[in-house]
Design a protein around this motif. Structure first.
Motif, PDB file in Angstrom:
ATOM      1  N   ASN A   6     -54.538   9.346  22.611  1.00 12.65           N
ATOM      2  CA  ASN A   6     -54.394  10.662  21.989  1.00 12.65           C
ATOM      3  C   ASN A   6     -55.489  11.562  22.556  1.00 12.65           C
ATOM      4  O   ASN A   6     -56.655  11.453  22.185  1.00 12.65           O
ATOM      5  CB  ASN A   6     -54.511  10.547  20.464  1.00 12.65           C
ATOM      6  N   LEU A   7     -55.110  12.469  23.448  1.00 15.85           N
ATOM      7  CA  LEU A   7     -56.085  13.325  24.108  1.00 15.85           C
ATOM      8  C   LEU A   7     -56.774  14.274  23.136  1.00 15.85           C
ATOM      9  O   LEU A   7     -57.893  14.727  23.383  1.00 15.85           O
ATOM     10  CB  LEU A   7     -55.397  14.130  25.217  1.00 15.85           C
ATOM     11  N   ALA A   8     -56.106  14.582  22.007  1.00 12.99           N
ATOM     12  CA  ALA A   8     -56.714  15.487  21.028  1.00 12.99           C
ATOM     13  C   ALA A   8     -57.942  14.857  20.372  1.00 12.99           C
ATOM     14  O   ALA A   8     -58.791  15.573  19.826  1.00 12.99           O
ATOM     15  CB  ALA A   8     -55.688  15.863  19.960  1.00 12.99           C
ATOM     16  N   ALA A   9     -58.048  13.527  20.416  1.00 16.35           N
ATOM     17  CA  ALA A   9     -59.182  12.835  19.798  1.00 16.35           C
ATOM     18  C   ALA A   9     -60.381  12.765  20.731  1.00 16.35           C
ATOM     19  O   ALA A   9     -61.445  12.270  20.329  1.00 16.35           O
ATOM     20  CB  ALA A   9     -58.764  11.430  19.382  1.00 16.35           C
ATOM     21  N   LEU A  10     -60.249  13.241  21.980  1.00 14.97           N
ATOM     22  CA  LEU A  10     -61.340  13.193  22.962  1.00 14.97           C
ATOM     23  C   LEU A  10     -61.896  14.587  23.192  1.00 14.97           C
ATOM     24  O   LEU A  10     -61.138  15.555  23.320  1.00 14.97           O
ATOM     25  CB  LEU A  10     -60.846  12.612  24.292  1.00 14.97           C
ATOM     26  N   SER A  11     -63.193  14.691  23.252  1.00 13.37           N
ATOM     27  CA  SER A  11     -63.804  15.978  23.608  1.00 13.37           C
ATOM     28  C   SER A  11     -63.615  16.225  25.098  1.00 13.37           C
ATOM     29  O   SER A  11     -63.461  15.285  25.885  1.00 13.37           O
ATOM     30  CB  SER A  11     -65.296  15.968  23.257  1.00 13.37           C
ATOM     31  N   ASN A  12     -63.626  17.488  25.491  1.00 16.20           N
ATOM     32  CA  ASN A  12     -63.419  17.827  26.902  1.00 16.20           C
ATOM     33  C   ASN A  12     -64.519  17.241  27.783  1.00 16.20           C
ATOM     34  O   ASN A  12     -64.308  16.977  28.975  1.00 16.20           O
ATOM     35  CB  ASN A  12     -63.361  19.346  27.063  1.00 16.20           C
ATOM     36  N   GLU A  13     -65.715  17.025  27.202  1.00 13.15           N
ATOM     37  CA  GLU A  13     -66.821  16.461  27.981  1.00 13.15           C
ATOM     38  C   GLU A  13     -66.583  14.986  28.317  1.00 13.15           C
ATOM     39  O   GLU A  13     -67.079  14.483  29.329  1.00 13.15           O
ATOM     40  CB  GLU A  13     -68.139  16.594  27.195  1.00 13.15           C
ATOM     41  N   LEU A  14     -65.816  14.298  27.474  1.00 15.31           N
ATOM     42  CA  LEU A  14     -65.606  12.862  27.682  1.00 15.31           C
ATOM     43  C   LEU A  14     -64.360  12.541  28.490  1.00 15.31           C
ATOM     44  O   LEU A  14     -64.199  11.417  28.960  1.00 15.31           O
ATOM     45  CB  LEU A  14     -65.507  12.159  26.324  1.00 15.31           C
TER      46      LEU A  14
END
Length: 566
Positions: free
Chosen positions: A246-254
């Motif tokens: 789930n990409l929404a659970a990842l910050s853009n930095e990670l």
């Protein structure tokens, strides 16, 4: 409970007795220890299983009955022929008793009546007996079936016949509780079958074979429309494991470090070598959900990795040398809004979109319920959620009420469900169905009634602060009341006019013309869904047969006048 139990796989000691064991033979299923009757060859897997067990029950019952109360007929009736005929040849489609067997002497009325009174109820009992198909849900028992196309054959057979004639309307799927995993059931065959059924019921079209193409696949659809289930089914069909992110659970930095992976010490916090998504998904299916939640800069991480025409991905870990390793990954992306809207708003990169091979759009539940086959869809969903809500079968559980596994349905609920609002789509309808069956267990009647559905829809409306579109009170006077009766009767009879007219006689609507005139003059009292139904639309817009006849007569009269004048 008077049901037959067929176990798909191991005949577990946890099953209530008696139970049949269905084993795989090649790419078919067959009941262990039962020889096939000739008429069963070529049948679909589940129908064959049910007919095999019915034939076995018939054989045992005939042998028993002719050794006791009918032993006087043992010499004059060819019992073996009677057994081979099966219970289906004893009854006509209308339920009348037949004599599909030879006798060595002519039977008098008393003997014929005795045979009928013994064999007819026996055949009816066997044919009408419900079937519980018990499916294991642990990996060890399920794996042999998942490795073949048998799962898809079962799903296709069920989804095309769900709710139809016997034996399919009398089959229920139920998971088997595993003794070794009594508290937690891992995803196994039952989950896989249910997943396949839901995807086929809703949107996923495997006939197009898009999932077999090389290159990324994008599934666009609102929350709760079944995108994750579709990805899981594609992975199972391709016989690959699924990695779901789930990409929404990842910050853009990670995102970059998680996509590519990293070496120990590559940056602060990189305490050990960590593989990226594509490395973990080598030889598998990678499902990247909520793509629209990632920033444009983060989407660039996928640009040099994805190819529109290939599943091959070359990627190197952050902090490592410049060497890139090649992995084979089937990539499935998902967005909760149409790609064209995301592109026009600048939320989705156009160059990334061009690296996607195919796009599949999933409709929401409200859109699907506007289609002509909405009643069939509702029936299938209610059946599937009933199966899914059942507790795993166990020999230690108290007796199951079969009327709760196979509840009756008031036809009036279909228009209620269609007119309601379902912003949560299938996820919301699943919760609604579970509440429906939970309430069903506490009431005296095992029927899904209009009153019960109306109450639950009202709760859903209050939960989402939506207008309750299922009317609580029907009008009691005037044309509004009459229109309500007409709509209920026609809906209950599948919009078949000839079948509905006898029930509308009390409303002084005895003919097609009077009914059509009433509907046309009182359209404001009918629901939009009712008027948009294809059968009703064709009916009210068809020409009057009497008018056609009079018009034809006038045309002939004018031709005759012209002929005489000439």
């Amino acid at each position: 409970m008077d049901v037959r139990i067929i176990s798909l796989g191991c005949l577990s000691s946890t099953l209530p007795k008696p139970a049949y064991q269905a084993l795989r033979q090649g790419n078919e299923l067959s009941i262990e220890g039962i020889s096939d009757a000739p008429q069963l060859y070529g049948m679909p897997p589940l129908q064959r299983l049910v007919f095999q067990t019915q034939h076995e029950e018939w054989s045992n019952s005939i042998c028993k009955v002719f050794s006791h109360e009918l032993n006087k007929f043992a010499e004059c009736i060819k019992v073996e022929h009677l057994i081979r005929s099966g219970p289906w040849r004893v009854l006509s489609p209308e339920g009348e008793f037949l004599f599909p067997f030879d006798t060595n002497k002519e039977l008098d009325k008393y003997d014929a009546s005795l045979l009928e009174n013994s064999l007819k109820p026996l055949a009816l009992k066997i044919i009408k007996r419900k079937t519980l198909l018990v499916i294991p849900n642990d990996q060890e028992s399920s794996q042999p079936y998942l490795e073949s196309d048998l799962l898809n054959k079962i799903a296709d057979e069920l989804i095309h016949n769900l709710g139809n004639e016997s034996p399919y309307r009398d089959i229920a799927l139920i998971p088997l509780r595993s003794r070794s995993q009594s508290s937690t059931l891992t995803a196994g065959l039952f989950d896989a079958v249910m997943n396949a059924l839901f995807c086929r019921t809703t949107q996923l079209n495997f006939a197009s074979r898009l999932h077999q193409k090389e290159g990324p696949l994008l599934i666009e659809g609102a929350t709760g429309t079944g995108k994750s289930q579709a990805a899981s089914l594609i992975a199972n069909t391709l016989k690959k494991d699924l990695i779901e992110i789930n990409l929404a659970a990842l910050s853009n930095e990670l995102i970059e470090s998680r996509i590519r992976g990293y070496k120990k010490g590559a940056f602060t916090g990189a305490e050990k070598d960590t593989p990226g998504f594509f490395e973990e998904a080598d030889g598998k299916v990678l499902f990247l959900d909520e793509l629209q939640s990632t920033a444009l800069t983060s989407q660039t991480q996928l640009l040099d990795l994805l190819s529109a025409v290939s599943n091959r991905v070359r990627v190197g870990r952050i902090g490592g040398d410049s060497t890139r390793r090649e992995y084979t990954v089937k990539v499935i992306l998902a967005t909760n809004r149409p790609a064209k809207d995301l592109l026009s708003e600048g939320v989705l990169r156009e160059d990334l979109f061009h690296r996607i091979r195919d796009v599949v759009s999933f409709k929401n539940l409200n859109q699907l319920l506007k289609q002509d086959d909405y009643q069939e869809l509702i029936k299938k969903l209610l059946t599937l959620y009933r199966w899914k809500s059942l507790a795993p079968l166990d020999a230690d559980i108290p007796e199951v009420r079969t009327e709760l596994i196979f509840p009756s349905i008031d036809p009036g609920i279909f228009s209620q469900i269609r007119q309601a609002n379902w912003p949560g789509n299938f996820r919301q309808f699943e919760r609604f169905s579970y509440d429906l069956y939970w309430a069903l267990e506490t009431q005296s009647s095992p029927e899904i009634s209009r009153d019960l559905v109306r109450e639950l829809i009202k709760r859903e409306a209050e939960r989402f602060f939506l207008p309750d579109e299922a009317p609580e009170k029907k009008p009691t006077t005037g044309p509004a009341r009459k229109a309500s009766v007409v709509e209920d009767v026609l809906t209950r009879n599948g919009m078949v006019i000839s079948k509905s007219l006898p029930e509308l006689a009390d409303e002084k609507l005895k003919s097609r013309n009077t009914l059509k005139t009433f509907i046309l003059r009182n359209k404001e009292y009918f629901s939009e869904h009712f008027l948009e139904d294809s059968k009703i639309h064709d009916f009210i817009n068809s020409k009057n047969s009497r008018q056609n006849k009079n018009s034809h007569s006038r045309s002939l009269d004018q031709d005759e006048i012209k002929k005489n004048n000439t």
